[in-house]
Scaffold this active site. Structure first.
Site, PDB file in Angstrom:
ATOM      1  N   TYR A   1      -3.717  -5.273   8.770  1.00 53.55           N
ATOM      2  CA  TYR A   1      -2.845  -4.969   9.310  1.00 53.55           C
ATOM      3  C   TYR A   1      -3.131  -3.785  10.618  1.00 53.55           C
ATOM      4  O   TYR A   1      -1.945  -3.618  11.995  1.00 53.55           O
ATOM      5  CB  TYR A   1      -1.812  -3.847   8.403  1.00 53.55           C
ATOM      6  CG  TYR A   1      -2.480  -3.104   7.746  1.00 53.55           C
ATOM      7  CD1 TYR A   1      -2.460  -2.338   8.172  1.00 53.55           C
ATOM      8  CD2 TYR A   1      -1.661  -3.277   6.458  1.00 53.55           C
ATOM      9  CE1 TYR A   1      -2.619  -0.710   7.512  1.00 53.55           C
ATOM     10  CE2 TYR A   1      -1.705  -2.113   5.436  1.00 53.55           C
ATOM     11  CZ  TYR A   1      -2.370  -1.305   6.246  1.00 53.55           C
ATOM     12  OH  TYR A   1      -3.272   0.290   5.572  1.00 53.55           O
TER      13      TYR A   1
ATOM     14  N   CYS B   1      11.144  40.050  -2.474  1.00 49.31           N
ATOM     15  CA  CYS B   1      10.604  41.681  -3.379  1.00 49.31           C
ATOM     16  C   CYS B   1      11.006  42.624  -2.490  1.00 49.31           C
ATOM     17  O   CYS B   1       9.809  42.329  -1.408  1.00 49.31           O
ATOM     18  CB  CYS B   1       9.223  40.835  -4.403  1.00 49.31           C
ATOM     19  SG  CYS B   1       8.436  42.801  -4.488  1.00 49.31           S
TER      20      CYS B   1
ATOM     21  N   LYS C   1       5.051  -3.130   3.796  1.00 53.84           N
ATOM     22  CA  LYS C   1       4.075  -1.672   3.775  1.00 53.84           C
ATOM     23  C   LYS C   1       3.828  -1.867   1.611  1.00 53.84           C
ATOM     24  O   LYS C   1       4.620  -1.493   0.466  1.00 53.84           O
ATOM     25  CB  LYS C   1       4.513  -0.143   3.479  1.00 53.84           C
ATOM     26  CG  LYS C   1       3.756   0.812   3.207  1.00 53.84           C
ATOM     27  CD  LYS C   1       4.949   2.339   3.672  1.00 53.84           C
ATOM     28  CE  LYS C   1       3.994   3.204   3.699  1.00 53.84           C
ATOM     29  NZ  LYS C   1       3.448   3.406   2.558  1.00 53.84           N
TER      30      LYS C   1
ATOM     31  N   LYS D   1      11.289   3.680   3.699  1.00 52.22           N
ATOM     32  CA  LYS D   1      11.424   3.554   1.794  1.00 52.22           C
ATOM     33  C   LYS D   1      12.254   3.216   1.596  1.00 52.22           C
ATOM     34  O   LYS D   1      13.335   3.842   1.838  1.00 52.22           O
ATOM     35  CB  LYS D   1      10.786   4.833   1.607  1.00 52.22           C
ATOM     36  CG  LYS D   1       9.801   5.509   2.546  1.00 52.22           C
ATOM     37  CD  LYS D   1       7.924   4.777   2.505  1.00 52.22           C
ATOM     38  CE  LYS D   1       7.379   4.744   1.419  1.00 52.22           C
ATOM     39  NZ  LYS D   1       6.531   6.092   1.060  1.00 52.22           N
TER      40      LYS D   1
ATOM     41  N   CYS E   1      12.286  41.655  -8.694  1.00 53.88           N
ATOM     42  CA  CYS E   1      11.044  41.087  -8.584  1.00 53.88           C
ATOM     43  C   CYS E   1      10.540  40.915  -9.628  1.00 53.88           C
ATOM     44  O   CYS E   1       9.977  42.077 -10.486  1.00 53.88           O
ATOM     45  CB  CYS E   1       9.622  41.706  -8.175  1.00 53.88           C
ATOM     46  SG  CYS E   1       7.981  40.925  -7.380  1.00 53.88           S
TER      47      CYS E   1
ATOM     48  N   CYS F   1       3.754  45.275  -3.659  1.00 53.95           N
ATOM     49  CA  CYS F   1       3.662  43.648  -5.394  1.00 53.95           C
ATOM     50  C   CYS F   1       2.007  43.175  -5.343  1.00 53.95           C
ATOM     51  O   CYS F   1       1.537  42.591  -4.458  1.00 53.95           O
ATOM     52  CB  CYS F   1       4.722  43.118  -4.632  1.00 53.95           C
ATOM     53  SG  CYS F   1       4.663  41.572  -5.442  1.00 53.95           S
TER      54      CYS F   1
ATOM     55  N   GLU G   1       7.044  -5.701   9.127  1.00 59.28           N
ATOM     56  CA  GLU G   1       5.972  -5.795   7.755  1.00 59.28           C
ATOM     57  C   GLU G   1       6.537  -4.840   6.745  1.00 59.28           C
ATOM     58  O   GLU G   1       6.196  -4.064   6.187  1.00 59.28           O
ATOM     59  CB  GLU G   1       4.211  -5.983   7.970  1.00 59.28           C
ATOM     60  CG  GLU G   1       3.651  -6.482   9.812  1.00 59.28           C
ATOM     61  CD  GLU G   1       2.542  -4.890   9.878  1.00 59.28           C
ATOM     62  OE1 GLU G   1       2.062  -4.640   8.896  1.00 59.28           O
ATOM     63  OE2 GLU G   1       2.184  -5.461  10.897  1.00 59.28           O
TER      64      GLU G   1
ATOM     65  N   CYS H   1       6.684  42.918 -10.008  1.00 63.61           N
ATOM     66  CA  CYS H   1       5.918  43.932  -9.915  1.00 63.61           C
ATOM     67  C   CYS H   1       7.142  45.098 -10.197  1.00 63.61           C
ATOM     68  O   CYS H   1       7.840  46.159 -10.380  1.00 63.61           O
ATOM     69  CB  CYS H   1       5.492  44.353  -8.669  1.00 63.61           C
ATOM     70  SG  CYS H   1       7.478  44.294  -7.083  1.00 63.61           S
TER      71      CYS H   1
ATOM     72  N   ASP I   1       2.026  -2.098  -1.563  1.00 64.21           N
ATOM     73  CA  ASP I   1       1.325  -0.069  -2.385  1.00 64.21           C
ATOM     74  C   ASP I   1       0.419   0.093  -3.005  1.00 64.21           C
ATOM     75  O   ASP I   1      -0.099  -0.440  -3.662  1.00 64.21           O
ATOM     76  CB  ASP I   1       2.316  -0.226  -3.471  1.00 64.21           C
ATOM     77  CG  ASP I   1       2.569   1.115  -3.714  1.00 64.21           C
ATOM     78  OD1 ASP I   1       1.419   2.234  -2.932  1.00 64.21           O
ATOM     79  OD2 ASP I   1       2.958   1.214  -4.760  1.00 64.21           O
TER      80      ASP I   1
ATOM     81  N   ALA J   1       8.214   7.509  -4.405  1.00 62.17           N
ATOM     82  CA  ALA J   1       9.644   7.684  -3.660  1.00 62.17           C
ATOM     83  C   ALA J   1      10.044   8.750  -4.117  1.00 62.17           C
ATOM     84  O   ALA J   1      10.401   9.461  -2.832  1.00 62.17           O
ATOM     85  CB  ALA J   1      10.714   7.127  -4.455  1.00 62.17           C
TER      86      ALA J   1
HETATM   87  S1  IVH Z   1       0.202   0.670   9.686  1.00 58.01           S
HETATM   88  C1  IVH Z   1      -1.570   3.655  12.435  1.00 58.01           C
HETATM   89  N1  IVH Z   1       0.518  -1.019   8.282  1.00 58.01           N
HETATM   90  O1  IVH Z   1       1.338   3.134   4.260  1.00 58.01           O
HETATM   91  C2  IVH Z   1      -0.801   3.515  11.204  1.00 58.01           C
HETATM   92  N2  IVH Z   1       0.604   0.693   7.309  1.00 58.01           N
HETATM   93  O2  IVH Z   1       1.639   5.495   5.029  1.00 58.01           O
HETATM   94  C3  IVH Z   1      -1.563   2.416  10.126  1.00 58.01           C
HETATM   95  N3  IVH Z   1       0.445   0.561   4.939  1.00 58.01           N
HETATM   96  O3  IVH Z   1      -1.410   4.798   5.867  1.00 58.01           O
HETATM   97  C4  IVH Z   1      -1.064   2.335   9.341  1.00 58.01           C
HETATM   98  N4  IVH Z   1       1.469  -1.443   4.648  1.00 58.01           N
HETATM   99  O4  IVH Z   1      -2.275   2.845   3.483  1.00 58.01           O
HETATM  100  C5  IVH Z   1       0.254  -0.305   7.909  1.00 58.01           C
HETATM  101  N5  IVH Z   1       1.931  -3.049   6.556  1.00 58.01           N
HETATM  102  C6  IVH Z   1       1.448  -1.753   7.023  1.00 58.01           C
HETATM  103  C7  IVH Z   1       0.549  -1.260   5.928  1.00 58.01           C
HETATM  104  C8  IVH Z   1       0.539   0.218   5.797  1.00 58.01           C
HETATM  105  C9  IVH Z   1       0.762  -0.296   3.339  1.00 58.01           C
HETATM  106  C10 IVH Z   1      -0.087   1.809   4.424  1.00 58.01           C
HETATM  107  C11 IVH Z   1      -1.511   2.516   4.502  1.00 58.01           C
HETATM  108  C12 IVH Z   1      -1.309   3.343   5.702  1.00 58.01           C
HETATM  109  C13 IVH Z   1       0.113   3.866   5.004  1.00 58.01           C
HETATM  110  C14 IVH Z   1       1.122   5.146   5.116  1.00 58.01           C
END
Ligand code: IVH
Length: 698
Positions: free
Chosen positions: A240, A440, A131, A328, A422, A446, A129, A425, A133, A47
C-alpha cells in the site's frame, strides 16, 4: 456513531492534569508497544490501544507545550529486539494519526484544505483502503530484484528478515517491466483468520505456544531465526505504500496502487477512490458492517489524499503524515470489579489514582488496571471499591473506566475519599484552586518524586543510560547510593565495590553500567534540558530552548534574567513559538530554587554539555528568526511555518530585535509596524518565496 471513552472532557482538562495524564499515557503506551512489537504478546486490545493514543494526541493538541520528550506521538512502535540484524530505513516508516468519529474525519479534511489553502470549490479526492491488522514491512528492490526486507521496528530502525520474507508467496522475488532502479514497497504481512485458528490448533497439539490473535501469529511467524519455520506458516502480503524510490511514483496514489498490481503485488481489493466525505463515510459503514465476514482482521479504514503532489506539500507532523489518517472501528468494552484504588506519585508530585481491577479479557488482552485520572473523575462517576465498572480499551493504551454499573453495587460501599496526604512521604497533599490534581507538597523531600525525577533523568530520551532501569534507581536510592542526578556520574569512583557486591551483580554488569555512564558524560544541550524534568518542559521544548540559546551557560543566564517579567530575557523567552507565560513561569521558578542551581553546578562540573548545532543543511534562512503576519496568498500559515522550519529557520510569534525577517501578508497589522520601528527586514510574500527558492538553485 463511534463512542469515545469517558474521560475528563478536553475543555475541562487543566494543565497539571494534562501533564500528569500525558506522563501516564507515555508510560503505558511504551509498555504496550514493547509487549506488542518486541514480545508479540499484547495484553490489551487494539481498540484500547488506540484510545490511549488518541487521548494522548488530543491532550497534546490542546497543550502542545506539554508534549513530552518520550511522547508516544514522537515515536512509532518499539526499537527492534536483540537478535536480528538492524536495518535503518532510508525513508522512515511512519505511522498514522487516528480518527474515531465523523467529526474527526471532517476535521482531518478541513485541515488539509486549510493547509493547502484550497478554493472552496476545489475537490480533494481520497483513496480509502481497509487498515490491515498485520505487521508492516518494507521490501527493497534494486534493478527489479528483491534484495532486503525489514520490519518497521521503531520506524527508524527495523529488523532484517529478508530470508523469511522470501518464503511468502505474495512477495515477488523479482519484478518485471519498467521498474525504478531503487524501489521500496511497503505493506502489511498478515495471516488469515482461518489459518490462524488452524495454526493455533496445531501449536496446541504439539504443546507449543499459542498466539493471542492473527497479528501476533503473523509477527511471531515472520520473526523466526529459521526461515523454514516461516515457510511453514501461511503468511500473505498487501502492498500500500512506497519508501525510497529512485523515480517519482505515479501522479496519484490510485495509479501507484495499479502499478503495484502490474509489478505483481497484491493490493487490497476493497481500496476505492472516494471523491469526498460522503463516499468515505458510506464505505466506512459498509466495510465495518461486513468486517466479520472478511477472512482477515482489519481494525479500521485508511484515507489517503490521492494527489501525490499534494501529499508532498502536506508532509508529516512528528510521526504521521498530514495527508492520511486511520479511521478506527469502535473500541471493545468489558465489565469487571474494582478491587482497590491506588495512588501513584509522579515526578512533579501529582497524585494519580489507579483502579486495580479483577483481571478481565478485553479484545484478547488481559486488563488489570485502569486510570482514574484524578479526584473529580472518581467523584463524577462515583467509583467505589467493590463496584462493577464498564471499562474500555482501545489499542495498546491505558484502559479507561467508562461508567459504574450501579445495579451491581454491593451494599455498604463507601464513596471514595481522596487522600489528603502523599501515600509515599506522608506530606500534606494540596489541591489548588482551579487545578484538577492533588499534589504532594513534599517537593525535594518526597522520595517518590525524587525517584521519579531520577528515573526521568536516565530515561531513553534524556540521558539514556543503559542498564540503569527504574528498579536499580529505586534500589540505589534506598541504599543511599544515589540521591541526586550528579551522583550517577560519581558511582564508579565512589560506589564501585558496593555495586559489584550487590546480589545479582557481578564484575561484568557493574563494568557495563559504568561504561554506559561514562559514555553519557557528553550530552547534547537539548537532552540535558529535557533530563532536568522541569515541569512542562518536554523534549520538544528542550529542543526549542537549546536552539534559541545555543549553550548551557547562555541558557542558564537567560533563565535567571527572565525571572523579571519586564526584562528583555523574559520577552525573548516568551517570543519563542511554543513557549507561553505558564511555561516561562515554570522555567524561572526552577531556576529560582537554590537547590536546582546547585544540582546544575554539580552536573556542569562533571559533564560536557554540547552546544546546540544547527542542522548541517544550510539555506538562506537557516538559523534566522522569522515572523509571519497577515494573510498569505499562495500558502497557508501552517504550510509557511512548516516550510520555514524545514529550511532551518525559527518561526516566532512576535517581533523583537532578534527577529531577522517579518513576512507580511494582506492586512498585516501591528507586527509590520513594530518591525519597521525596530528596523527589522520586512518582506512581502513574493520576497520570501524568492529568498527561500534561492536555495533550490544554489
Ligand atoms: S499507510 C505513511 N495503509 O497501519 C503512511 N497503513 O497505524 C503509511 N496499515 O504503520 C501507512 N493497513 O502498519 C497504510 N492500507 C494501509 C494500512 C496501513 C494497515 C498499518 C501500517 C501502519 C499502521 C498505522
Amino acid at each position: 456513531m463511534t463512542q469515545k471513552p469517558r474521560e475528563i472532557p478536553l475543555e475541562d482538562l487543566l494543565e497539571l492534569d494534562a501533564a500528569a495524564e500525558l506522563a501516564v499515557l507515555a508510560r503505558e503506551i511504551d509498555k504496550h508497544d514493547r509487549l506488542y512489537y518486541q514480545k508479540d504478546a499484547p495484553v490489551i486490545s487494539d481498540a484500547e490501544y488506540d484510545a490511549l493514543r488518541q487521548r494522548n494526541a488530543a491532550i497534546e493538541a490542546r497543550f502542545p507545550h506539554l508534549i513530552r520528550a518520550d511522547s508516544p506521538s514522537r515515536r512509532v512502535g518499539a526499537a527492534p529486539a536483540a537478535g536480528f540484524a538492524k536495518v535503518t530505513h532510508r525513508v522512515p516508516m511512519l505511522s498514522l494519526g487516528n480518527a474515531f468519529s465523523e467529526e474527526d474525519i471532517t476535521d482531518f479534511i478541513s485541515g488539509i484544505r486549510r493547509f493547502l489553502k484550497l478554493k472552496e470549490d476545489e475537490p480533494v479526492e481520497f483513496v480509502a483502503e481497509p487498515k490491515i491488522d498485520g505487521l508492516s514491512i518494507s521490501l527493497r528492490y534494486e534493478a527489479g530484484k528483491f534484495v532486503q526486507g525489514a520490519t518497521r521496528g521503531d520506524g527508524t530502525t527495523g529488523e532484517e528478515v529478508t530470508e523469511n520474507l522470501r518464503t511468502i508467496d505474495g512477495i515477488p522475488k523479482s519484478i518485471k517491466g519498467k521498474v525504478p532502479e531503487v524501489l521500496e514497497v511497503r505493506g502489511e504481512v498478515y495471516m488469515s483468520k482461518k489459518e490462524f485458528a488452524a495454526l493455533n490448533a496445531r501449536q496446541e497439539q504439539a504443546g507449543d505456544k499459542v498466539f493471542a490473535n492473527p497479528r501476533n501469529a503473523a509477527a511471531g511467524s515472520l520473526r523466526q531465526k529459521d526461515s523454514s519455520v516461516t515457510a511453514s506458516r501461511p503468511l500473505h502480503f498487501f502492498a500500500y505504500a512506497w519508501g525510497e524510490i529512485s523515480d517519482p511514483p505515479a501522479g496519484t496514489h490510485w495509479d501507484f496502487l495499479q502499478g503495484l498490481e502490474k509489478w505483481g503485488f497484491k493490493v487490497n481489493p476493497y481500496a476505492k477512490i472516494c471523491p469526498g466525505i460522503d463516499e468515505i463515510l458510506a464505505l466506512y459503514e459498509e466495510i465495518s458492517r461486513n468486517r466479520a465476514s472478511l477472512d482477515y482482521d482489519i481494525d479500521g479504514m485508511v484515507y489517503k489524499v490521492n494527489r501525490i503532489d499534494w501529499q508532498n506539500r502536506l508532509g508529516f507532523v512528528s510521526r504521521a503524515p498530514r495527508w492520511a489518517i486511520a479511521h478506527k472501528f469502535p473500541a471493545e468494552k468489558a465489565e469487571t470489579i474494582v478491587k482497590g484504588i491506588d495512588i501513584q506519585v509522579g515526578r512533579t508530585g501529582v497524585l494519580t489514582p489507579v483502579a486495580r481491577l479483577e483481571p478481565v479479557t478485553v479484545g484478547g488482552v488481559v486488563v488489570a488496571n485502569a486510570t482514574l485520572h484524578n479526584e473529580d473523575y472518581i467523584k463524577e462517576l462515583d467509583v467505589r471499591i467493590g463496584d462493577t465498572v464498564q471499562i474500555q480499551r482501545a489499542g495498546d493504551v491505558i484502559p479507561q473506566v467508562l461508567a459504574v454499573v450501579k445495579d451491581k453495587r454491593p451494599r455498604n460501599t463507601k464513596a471514595y475519599q481522596f487522600p489528603d496526604r502523599c501515600p509515599e512521604c506522608g506530606s500534606i497533599a494540596v489541591r489548588e484552586e482551579g487545578e484538577a490534581s492533588w499534589r504532594c507538597t513534599g517537593g525535594l523531600t518526597c522520595p517518590a518524586q525524587a525517584v521519579e525525577r531520577l528515573k526521568h533523568f536516565v530515561s531513553r530520551n534524556a540521558f539514556d543510560i543503559e542498564g540503569l532501569g527504574g528498579k536499580h534507581i529505586e534500589a540505589f536510592w534506598q541504599e543511599k547510593i544515589l540521591s541526586s542526578p550528579a551522583d550517577i556520574f560519581r558511582l564508579e569512583e565512589k560506589n564501585a565495590e558496593q555495586i559489584r557486591a550487590r546480589e545479582g551483580w557481578g564484575e561484568k554488569s557493574a563494568d557495563n553500567l559504568f561504561a554506559a555512564i561514562r559514555q553519557r558524560r557528553t550530552v547534547p544541550l537539548e537532552r540535558f534540558i529535557y533530563a532536568l524534568g522541569i515541569r512542562q518542559v518536554g523534549q520538544a521544548t528542550g529542543r526549542l530552548l537549546a536552539k534559541q540559546y545555543g549553550s548551557l551557560s547562555a541558557w542558564r543566564a537567560a533563565m535567571k534574567a527572565a525571572a523579571d517579567a519586564d526584562s528583555e530575557a523574559y520577552k525573548e523567552l516568551t517570543a519563542i513559538d511554543g513557549i507561553g507565560p505558564a511555561m516561562a513561569e515554570d522555567l524561572t521558578a526552577f531556576f529560582s530554587e537554590t537547590h536546582n542551581t546547585e544540582v546544575l553546578d554539580d552536573l556542569q562540573s562533571l559533564l560536557t554539555v554540547e552546544d546546540f548545532v544547527q542542522a548541517a543543511e544550510t539555506s538562506p534562512v537557516s538559523g534566522k528568526t522569522v515572523v509571519f503576519t497577515g494573510a498569505l496568498e499562495s500558502l497557508s500559515r501552517a504550510e509557511a511555518k512548516a516550510k520555514a522550519e524545514s529550511l532551518g529557520a525559527k518561526v516566532a510569534g512576535s517581533v523583537s530585535k532578534k527577529t531577522d525577517y517579518v513576512v507580511i501578508g494582506a492586512d498585516a497589522g501591528s507586527k509590520a509596524k513594530k518591525a519597521r520601528e525596530l528596523g527589522v527586514a520586512v518582506l512581502s510574500e513574493q520576497d520570501w518565496l524568492e529568498l527561500i527558492e534561492g536555495r533550490a538553485q544554489g
